[in-house]
Design an enzyme around this catalytic site. Structure first.
Site, PDB file in Angstrom:
ATOM      1  N   THR A   3      33.671  38.787  38.936  1.00 50.98           N
ATOM      2  CA  THR A   3      34.203  37.566  38.345  1.00 50.98           C
ATOM      3  C   THR A   3      33.525  36.456  39.120  1.00 50.98           C
ATOM      4  O   THR A   3      33.119  36.667  40.254  1.00 50.98           O
ATOM      5  CB  THR A   3      35.724  37.472  38.571  1.00 50.98           C
ATOM      6  OG1 THR A   3      36.366  38.518  37.853  1.00 50.98           O
ATOM      7  CG2 THR A   3      36.288  36.152  38.093  1.00 50.98           C
ATOM      8  N   GLY A  63      42.416  40.241  31.623  1.00 47.78           N
ATOM      9  CA  GLY A  63      42.807  40.160  33.028  1.00 47.78           C
ATOM     10  C   GLY A  63      43.396  38.790  33.303  1.00 47.78           C
ATOM     11  O   GLY A  63      43.962  38.149  32.417  1.00 47.78           O
ATOM     12  N   GLY A  88      42.867  42.479  37.939  1.00 48.05           N
ATOM     13  CA  GLY A  88      43.561  41.510  37.093  1.00 48.05           C
ATOM     14  C   GLY A  88      45.026  41.788  36.847  1.00 48.05           C
ATOM     15  O   GLY A  88      45.844  40.870  36.830  1.00 48.05           O
TER      16      GLY A  88
END
Lengths: 319, 319
Positions: B185, B215, B239
């Protein structure tokens, strides 16, 4: 088991004025709210969990055409029904949520199924519908969600929303007219005999919504939150403001971190912080001691509660 | 203007061990992180806003094949790329978020476009892609997101995930092997010269994800939050745990309601609360005084920061 239980529900908040409801319609709403309380109460009385109870109560509102959830879900701009729901357990902090499902009769039950699977919390779109099918949940055609009243509401807003693209003024008037059904959502919070709390929320979203718009109802922390250490909350209101304010968790945090009572925390968020932002709506909340708050800053909120002490359902609409 | 500015970024957290990265790859990551810091810094230096700066920094990570966001987004179970992103302004509490977009080159820029429209906060699926097209954002074919490395990662997990349906054990091993890219991410937090803070996050989600799984990266309160009164936070991690813990807002609430420092609040959530739940990952956070925290409970986190004081980018990978 402490044998004490309690349950509260809401069926949406907004511009709900006495002159808007006929005595017949008012009775229909009160009967539906009472039935939702009774179904949740049955679960709690026989020793079911708070998660089971909030799901049972919300299923009643989803099966009723009166509320903007399940059966009574509003029409999107494309004439479809896209549903959102979520549920959370205050004991384990397990949660389940669904966004933009189209074929699930009871989105709250899909949320509960997701809560029970440690691999997922939040599923969306066609994939979530597929997960529902694989898990044996009841599926329906989009026609199931057709109700004449919602269709007429959509037609009214739809026309002016076309105009919205060209003339901003028109939609503002239409939105004011559409105020009642704008914040339709259903939810429940419960305390079970084991001292655990839970919350659940379900909605059809905004009439005439576009672009896969999501509100707060499927968002853990904003529309739904539950933690035995603080409270369980289910929200209804102008989703955009509830998302930006992380409303459900904010109430829990004010209790856990600032030591506010449930009433103080609910009032601070709903009647002070949200009002200052322009965020119309309301919340229901419960804590592990059985305190209940039904708090809103709009003209009305379909709501009710029942406690083990007298076992009698209490339902309200106006302030 | 107080002339002080600061910016921090992350490119994902997880099982990032020194022996997993070749010197060449390590340099590529550090160069990309440095470029992201520089692009954000340029915005802040010339008097741009924190919202503009976090968007500019995240765009660099989205355009790089190294990070699981934008270009380098992982493959879903169906071999597709479904992206999530969000952004929030700490001054106005305006926010924008997108879930499951498939054709948007820079989901963080779509989030920013949504933030600028008071009608919406959270758009999803095909509708969000449509909104991007209508607003002139750069669109790409799904092929744009193809990278050989991600494809090979998918093939590895995909095979064992098929087995998952029959043999639970296999997938557990595969997940351990896939640990590195699992929490990929990208995100940024910034303080601008006007004293305002902002946060943004972007991801491709989990390799081999199914059922429209979402997520925390698109969820305001969980993956992203910003408020001048407390802090701006961008998360990366498992997540499901971040959603259940409402991580970003929890850090803000500990500061605002319990009086913790930024460091104390970040540590409490990431190194205590999340660890107890089993929630691996990390966060970056900044406050209006320019304090920065880069905090993670995993082996590593691609990360960095730059401050106006010396203007020099600092980047790190391991603990």
């Amino acid at each position: 088991m402490n044998k004490q239980y309690a349950l509260a529900i809401h069926g949406g908040a907004g511009t709900i004025l006495r002159e808007m409801l006929t005595p017949t319609l008012e009775k229909q709403y009160k009967d539906a709210l009472t039935l939702a309380l009774q179904k949740g109460q049955e679960v709690l009385k026989r020793g079911g969990t708070a998660v089971e109870a909030v799901a049972a109560a919300v299923v009643v509102t989803e099966d009723s055409p009166l509320f903007n959830a399940g059966r009574g879900a509003v029409f999107s701009y494309e004439g479809k029904h896209e549903l959102e729901a979520s549920i959370m357990c205050g004991k384990t902090l397990e949660a389940g949520a669904v966004a933009n499902v189209r074929t699930v009769k009871n989105p709250v039950l899909l949320s509960k199924k997701i809560l029970e699977n440690p691999d997922f919390v939040y599923l969306s779109g066609d994939g979530a519908d597929k997960y529902a099918a694989l898990n044996g949940l009841e599926l329906v055609d989009q026609k199931y969600f057709y109700t004449e009243e919602r269709y007429l509401q959509w037609q009214e807003v739809r026309d002016t929303n076309r105009a919205f693209l060209d003339h901003n003024v028109h939609i503002k008037n239409a939105e004011a007219k559409a105020g009642d059904y704008k914040f339709g959502t259903a939810g429940a919070v419960a305390l079970d005999q084991y001292g655990n709390i839970a919350a659940a929320t379900s909605t059809g979203g905004l009439t005439n919504k576009k672009y896969g718009r999501l509100g707060d109802s499927s968002v853990i922390g904003s529309g739904t939150y539950a933690n035995n250490n603080s409270c369980a909350v289910s929200c209804t209101g102008y989703g955009e403001f509830f998302l930006r304010s992380v409303v459900a968790y904010d109430i829990a945090a004010l209790i856990e971190y600032k030591g506010l009572s449930l009433k103080e925390a609910a009032n601070r968020v709903v009647k002070d912080k949200l009002v200052k932002m322009g965020g119309e709506g309301g919340i229901i909340a419960i804590d592990a001691q059985g305190n209940i708050e039904l708090c809103f800053n709009s003209e009305g909120m379909y709501r009710g509660y029942v406690r083990s002490a007298d076992g009698k359902p209490n339902v309200f609409i106006y302030e």
